[in-house]
Design a protein around this motif. Structure first.
Motif, PDB file in Angstrom:
ATOM      1  N   ILE A   1      28.696  11.575  27.154  1.00 36.56           N
ATOM      2  CA  ILE A   1      28.020  12.674  26.912  1.00 36.56           C
ATOM      3  C   ILE A   1      27.650  13.401  26.463  1.00 36.56           C
ATOM      4  O   ILE A   1      26.766  14.072  27.383  1.00 36.56           O
ATOM      5  CB  ILE A   1      27.441  11.404  25.638  1.00 36.56           C
ATOM      6  CG1 ILE A   1      26.806  12.300  23.884  1.00 36.56           C
ATOM      7  CG2 ILE A   1      26.414  10.998  27.133  1.00 36.56           C
ATOM      8  CD1 ILE A   1      25.323  11.564  24.128  1.00 36.56           C
ATOM      9  N   ARG A   2      28.204  14.762  25.639  1.00 32.81           N
ATOM     10  CA  ARG A   2      27.677  16.550  25.701  1.00 32.81           C
ATOM     11  C   ARG A   2      26.817  16.731  24.748  1.00 32.81           C
ATOM     12  O   ARG A   2      25.688  17.369  25.116  1.00 32.81           O
ATOM     13  CB  ARG A   2      28.576  17.555  25.828  1.00 32.81           C
ATOM     14  CG  ARG A   2      29.548  17.001  26.988  1.00 32.81           C
ATOM     15  CD  ARG A   2      31.154  18.026  26.921  1.00 32.81           C
ATOM     16  NE  ARG A   2      31.837  18.131  27.550  1.00 32.81           N
ATOM     17  CZ  ARG A   2      31.587  18.290  28.619  1.00 32.81           C
ATOM     18  NH1 ARG A   2      30.797  19.238  29.373  1.00 32.81           N
ATOM     19  NH2 ARG A   2      32.290  18.604  29.979  1.00 32.81           N
ATOM     20  N   GLY A   3      26.239  15.969  23.387  1.00 29.43           N
ATOM     21  CA  GLY A   3      25.116  15.660  22.924  1.00 29.43           C
ATOM     22  C   GLY A   3      25.341  14.933  21.336  1.00 29.43           C
ATOM     23  O   GLY A   3      26.183  14.421  21.483  1.00 29.43           O
ATOM     24  N   PHE A   4      24.910  14.917  20.976  1.00 29.89           N
ATOM     25  CA  PHE A   4      24.713  14.342  19.733  1.00 29.89           C
ATOM     26  C   PHE A   4      24.835  14.516  18.136  1.00 29.89           C
ATOM     27  O   PHE A   4      24.328  15.000  17.900  1.00 29.89           O
ATOM     28  CB  PHE A   4      23.047  13.895  19.998  1.00 29.89           C
ATOM     29  CG  PHE A   4      22.731  12.939  20.521  1.00 29.89           C
ATOM     30  CD1 PHE A   4      22.634  12.028  20.470  1.00 29.89           C
ATOM     31  CD2 PHE A   4      22.140  13.942  22.197  1.00 29.89           C
ATOM     32  CE1 PHE A   4      21.830  11.406  21.849  1.00 29.89           C
ATOM     33  CE2 PHE A   4      21.521  12.878  22.945  1.00 29.89           C
ATOM     34  CZ  PHE A   4      21.804  11.612  22.917  1.00 29.89           C
ATOM     35  N   ASP A   5      26.549  15.334  18.305  1.00 31.85           N
ATOM     36  CA  ASP A   5      27.154  16.242  17.725  1.00 31.85           C
ATOM     37  C   ASP A   5      27.992  15.395  16.374  1.00 31.85           C
ATOM     38  O   ASP A   5      28.763  14.251  17.564  1.00 31.85           O
ATOM     39  CB  ASP A   5      27.485  17.764  17.560  1.00 31.85           C
ATOM     40  CG  ASP A   5      28.341  18.631  17.231  1.00 31.85           C
ATOM     41  OD1 ASP A   5      28.590  17.821  15.820  1.00 31.85           O
ATOM     42  OD2 ASP A   5      28.337  19.233  17.471  1.00 31.85           O
ATOM     43  N   PRO A   6      28.077  14.523  15.449  1.00 36.33           N
ATOM     44  CA  PRO A   6      28.912  13.984  14.791  1.00 36.33           C
ATOM     45  C   PRO A   6      30.151  14.345  14.985  1.00 36.33           C
ATOM     46  O   PRO A   6      31.727  13.603  15.380  1.00 36.33           O
ATOM     47  CB  PRO A   6      28.731  13.986  13.535  1.00 36.33           C
ATOM     48  CG  PRO A   6      27.304  14.456  13.135  1.00 36.33           C
ATOM     49  CD  PRO A   6      27.071  14.937  14.476  1.00 36.33           C
ATOM     50  N   LYS A   7      30.141  15.743  15.745  1.00 39.62           N
ATOM     51  CA  LYS A   7      32.400  16.419  15.829  1.00 39.62           C
ATOM     52  C   LYS A   7      32.376  16.070  17.083  1.00 39.62           C
ATOM     53  O   LYS A   7      33.485  15.731  17.461  1.00 39.62           O
ATOM     54  CB  LYS A   7      32.134  17.722  15.904  1.00 39.62           C
ATOM     55  CG  LYS A   7      31.346  18.307  14.504  1.00 39.62           C
ATOM     56  CD  LYS A   7      31.715  20.391  14.753  1.00 39.62           C
ATOM     57  CE  LYS A   7      31.383  20.374  12.993  1.00 39.62           C
ATOM     58  NZ  LYS A   7      31.318  22.201  13.551  1.00 39.62           N
ATOM     59  N   GLU A   8      31.753  14.991  17.593  1.00 41.12           N
ATOM     60  CA  GLU A   8      31.980  14.722  19.171  1.00 41.12           C
ATOM     61  C   GLU A   8      31.926  12.920  18.889  1.00 41.12           C
ATOM     62  O   GLU A   8      32.570  12.279  19.629  1.00 41.12           O
ATOM     63  CB  GLU A   8      31.228  15.094  20.428  1.00 41.12           C
ATOM     64  CG  GLU A   8      31.354  13.945  21.931  1.00 41.12           C
ATOM     65  CD  GLU A   8      30.058  14.321  22.387  1.00 41.12           C
ATOM     66  OE1 GLU A   8      30.235  13.664  24.306  1.00 41.12           O
ATOM     67  OE2 GLU A   8      29.142  15.260  22.313  1.00 41.12           O
ATOM     68  N   ILE A   9      30.943  12.572  18.332  1.00 38.13           N
ATOM     69  CA  ILE A   9      30.883  11.371  18.215  1.00 38.13           C
ATOM     70  C   ILE A   9      31.466  10.696  17.133  1.00 38.13           C
ATOM     71  O   ILE A   9      30.477  10.968  15.635  1.00 38.13           O
ATOM     72  CB  ILE A   9      29.081  10.901  18.630  1.00 38.13           C
ATOM     73  CG1 ILE A   9      29.251  11.190  20.032  1.00 38.13           C
ATOM     74  CG2 ILE A   9      28.878   9.623  18.357  1.00 38.13           C
ATOM     75  CD1 ILE A   9      27.887  11.328  20.359  1.00 38.13           C
TER      76      ILE A   9
END
Length: 374
Positions: A147-155
């Motif tokens: 996990i790189r961050g809490f970004d809806p684009k990633e997650i």
């Protein structure tokens, strides 16, 4: 007329097969003693140690049930010879209650695969199932990998409501945004630069450092994500894709070729990274936990090197039987580890049941055994 000949032939074949299983069990038990720079076949066998040990036990019991003392005795000798490593891969311990008045805390390590839903049950949901699990877990400290961050684009499907709820439950969310490891904590925690601890070059993608204050108790936490075997979808079908003799031949060919090269690279890279980490933790004092996705199993070379003489395996101290933490491709391996030392006691380790990611979450309960520093 051939029956009198068939029985001895079958019995001899069964004995030979049994001896092979016994020998492979011993090799798997001590495969982690071979330096992976020179030998990787023993390391591959160590991956199967729990299952070979169970097979040896079943075969041994079967021989005794049929009154074959010699064949059963060989099995007993193989089990005795492998006993120490086997009880690391298949411990015979149990959980314990906390000491009255002791400071306790819970910790989860979880490779979340960037929040993907491999079960495919997210369709129509307005939230991410991985983070729904974490939110309702009640765990004090959560160590995440991939996990790189809490970004809806990633997650995918991570909602703003979930993000807000996470920040309410875990006021301390830390980690380098360029790396795929993060820590969520109910207690104060700071992310520490790796070069504060390590002399020379190292691969920051493989481990990150944190300092926690748990009601006056200081704790060093190292979140680990060692290199995987980097197997492709085609590679992982070596076992699950066998439907015919021709499939088996192709699988054997793949094992001898590209898959073997990937396995070799993974074993050697994990050894190199663990050697650096081991030299580093030798200089760190106080309570410490090292946890995460090791991409390697108990009794492997990297596992033994990092564990050394001073670290304890939380599952070995509290668990019973083999633990499977990877849940895809019929690769039933214990890849996620939790080590600890100095002023800590493991009370319990359990596996979460969710199969959203390709790894199960692993949850541990600890207590401090030393008085608070404050």
């Amino acid at each position: 007329m051939f029956i009198p000949l068939v029985k001895p032939i079958l019995r001899t074949a069964a004995l030979i097969l049994s001896i092979i299983v016994y020998a492979l069990t011993i090799l798997a038990a001590y495969g982690g003693r071979f330096d992976t720079d020179y030998f990787t076949f023993p390391a591959v066998m160590t991956l199967a140690l729990p299952w070979l040990a169970i097979a040896s036990l079943v075969i041994t019991v079967a021989w005794f049930c049929f009154g074959r003392i010699f064949a059963g005795g060989l099995g007993v000798l193989a089990i005795i010879a492998s006993w120490g490593p086997v009880t690391t891969a298949c411990p015979l311990a149990s959980s314990s209650k906390p000491t009255p008045g002791a400071q306790t805390f819970s910790l989860m390590t979880y490779n979340i695969l960037h929040g993907r839903d491999l079960e495919g049950k997210s369709e129509g949901l307005g939230y991410n199932r991985t983070f729904d699990y974490i939110i309702h877990s009640g765990i004090d400290i959560v160590c995440l990998q991939e996990i790189r961050g809490f970004d809806p684009k990633e997650i995918d499907r991570l909602s703003q409501t979930q993000i807000d709820t996470l920040r309410q439950i875990y006021p301390y969310i830390v980690g380098d945004p360029s790396l795929d490891m993060k820590v969520l904590s109910k207690y104060p925690v700071t992310f520490e630069k790796g070069y504060n601890y390590i002399d020379g070059s190292f691969d920051p993608k493989r481990y990150t450092f944190y300092k926690l204050n748990i009601n006056g108790h200081r704790l060093t936490l190292i979140n680990v994500h060692l290199m995987s075997f980097m197997l492709s979808k085609k590679d992982t079908g070596v076992l699950t894709g066998i439907r015919s003799v021709n499939d088996a031949r192709n699988s054997i060919s793949m094992l001898k070729g590209g898959i073997r090269e990937k396995l070799d690279k993974g074993f050697k890279k994990r050894k190199d990274d663990v050697e650096i980490l081991r030299r580093t933790i030798d200089r760190i004092k106080g309570p410490m936990i090292i946890c995460g996705d090791f991409n390697d199993v108990p009794e492997s070379y990297a596992y033994r090197l990092l564990k050394g003489e001073d670290m304890k395996d939380a599952y070995v101290e509290t668990g019973f039987g083999p633990l499977v933490t990877y849940n895809r491709h019929a690769f039933w391996f214990h890849l996620d580890q939790i080590f600890y030392r100095n002023g800590l006691k493991a009370l319990d380790v359990r596996k979460g049941k969710t199969r959203v990611s390709d790894h199960y979450p692993v949850i541990a309960e600890f207590e401090f055994t030393d008085p608070s520093a404050d």
